[in-house]
Design an enzyme around this catalytic site. Structure first.
Site, PDB file in Angstrom:
ATOM      1  N   CYS A 104       0.830  -1.193   0.000  1.00  0.00           N
ATOM      2  CA  CYS A 104       0.000   0.000   0.000  1.00  0.00           C
ATOM      3  C   CYS A 104       0.866   1.244   0.000  1.00  0.00           C
ATOM      4  CB  CYS A 104      -0.891   0.001   1.241  1.00  0.00           C
ATOM      5  SG  CYS A 104      -1.836  -1.515   1.420  1.00  0.00           S
ATOM      6  N   VAL A 246     -16.693  -8.656  -6.041  1.00  0.00           N
ATOM      7  CA  VAL A 246     -17.173  -9.289  -7.269  1.00  0.00           C
ATOM      8  C   VAL A 246     -16.743 -10.753  -7.220  1.00  0.00           C
ATOM      9  CG1 VAL A 246     -17.095  -9.285  -9.784  1.00  0.00           C
ATOM     10  CG2 VAL A 246     -17.010  -7.125  -8.528  1.00  0.00           C
ATOM     11  N   ARG A 247     -17.663 -11.576  -6.822  1.00  0.00           N
ATOM     12  CA  ARG A 247     -17.411 -13.003  -6.698  1.00  0.00           C
ATOM     13  C   ARG A 247     -18.587 -13.752  -7.278  1.00  0.00           C
ATOM     14  NH1 ARG A 247     -15.378 -12.443  -0.393  1.00  0.00           N
ATOM     15  NH2 ARG A 247     -13.530 -11.175  -0.854  1.00  0.00           N
ATOM     16  N   GLU A 248     -18.486 -15.069  -7.309  1.00  0.00           N
ATOM     17  CA  GLU A 248     -19.519 -15.864  -7.952  1.00  0.00           C
ATOM     18  C   GLU A 248     -20.909 -15.504  -7.419  1.00  0.00           C
ATOM     19  OE1 GLU A 248     -16.814 -16.891  -6.600  1.00  0.00           O
ATOM     20  OE2 GLU A 248     -15.664 -18.080  -8.033  1.00  0.00           O
ATOM     21  N   GLY A 249     -21.714 -14.907  -8.311  1.00  0.00           N
ATOM     22  CA  GLY A 249     -23.104 -14.644  -7.957  1.00  0.00           C
ATOM     23  C   GLY A 249     -23.351 -13.388  -7.152  1.00  0.00           C
ATOM     24  N   ARG A 250     -22.334 -12.597  -6.892  1.00  0.00           N
ATOM     25  CA  ARG A 250     -22.574 -11.375  -6.119  1.00  0.00           C
ATOM     26  C   ARG A 250     -21.631 -10.270  -6.557  1.00  0.00           C
ATOM     27  NH1 ARG A 250     -19.918 -11.029  -0.172  1.00  0.00           N
ATOM     28  NH2 ARG A 250     -20.508  -8.892  -0.611  1.00  0.00           N
TER      29      ARG A 250
END
Length: 255
Positions: A104, A246-250
């Protein structure tokens, strides 16, 4: 000159070699003057040089970067950038040395006043209109575009996708910021129109990723992991749509 992005070694107690991502200091010089040292994977270095310069505001157009020469050094790689006289003069007025790293931080910012001076203009293009299932589709295709990561498991991915989720171009690096720099550089070299699609990252959403997305003129950033508060605030100020988790289904929109 090509540099190996992966290194084969045998872990202690193992009976076979494994491939690991190479991470080396990459020193960027502009017309012979040192400007930045970043830790990066030595692949797509010309894309990296152009994309990093765009994110830092070095270049107004890709044509200001005349040449990039990569040379091995004792402790890393030197990327010697040759730029136009106008670009060199602009850099001289605000020259600073950057101490870069894959973690960072605000690369090269020495004061809060400098942070404000680096702020890109708000996105003026119409909002990106995602088609139904676009994020899920892009996410499902990203692993196939991460060729090096499939071999070592240690690289972040940055991809440019169309509103329907079709993946157009991807780049990889040990650092998420570097991966995005490489993607932006590759898109710029191709004169790609980035206003209608979106950037997909395999990482969390940080201020720097939002900043670089806006500097490239793109209007939507989607990340697989969590956003930071500054990333959300900056995206709102600059008119960048920010999607995270942002992942599978959501997927959750934060700005």
């Amino acid at each position: 000159m090509d540099f190996p992005p992966l290194l084969s070694l045998r872990p202690h107690g193992a009976d076979r070699d494994e491939e690991v991502a190479v991470e080396v200091p990459v020193a960027l010089t502009v017309n012979g003057i040192s400007q930045a040292v970043m830790l990066a994977t030595p692949a797509d270095l010309e894309d990296f040089a152009l994309g990093f310069g765009i994110g830092e505001g070095w270049f107004m157009t890709r044509h200001e970067l005349l040449d990039v020469e990569a040379t091995p050094q004792a402790d890393g790689i030197e990327l010697a950038l040759t730029v136009t006289a106008a670009c060199e003069q602009r850099l001289k007025t605000r020259r600073r040395t950057l101490a870069g790293r894959t973690g960072c931080g605000l690369c090269g910012v020495e004061s809060l006043a400098q942070l404000g001076s680096r702020r890109p203009a708000a996105i003026e293009a119409p909002p990106v209109m995602l088609e139904r299932g676009a994020l899920d589709h892009a996410l499902s295709v990203l692993p196939t575009a991460q060729i090096l990561n499939a071999r070592c498991g240690g690289l972040h991915g940055a991809a440019w996708c169309r509103p329907d989720g079709k993946l157009v171009l991807a780049r990889e690096d040990v650092g998420r910021h570097n991966a995005l720099d490489k993607l932006i550089g590759a898109l710029t070299r191709q004169d790609a129109d980035v206003r209608g699609g979106f950037v997909l990252m395999s990482s969390r959403a940080s201020f720097e990723l939002v900043h670089k997305t806006a500097m490239a003129g793109a209007g939507l950033l989607a990340c697989m992991s969590a956003p930071s508060s500054l990333a959300i605030a900056t995206a709102g100020e600059l008119g960048v749509q920010l999607w995270a988790f942002v992942r599978e289904g959501r997927a959750t929109r934060y700005a």
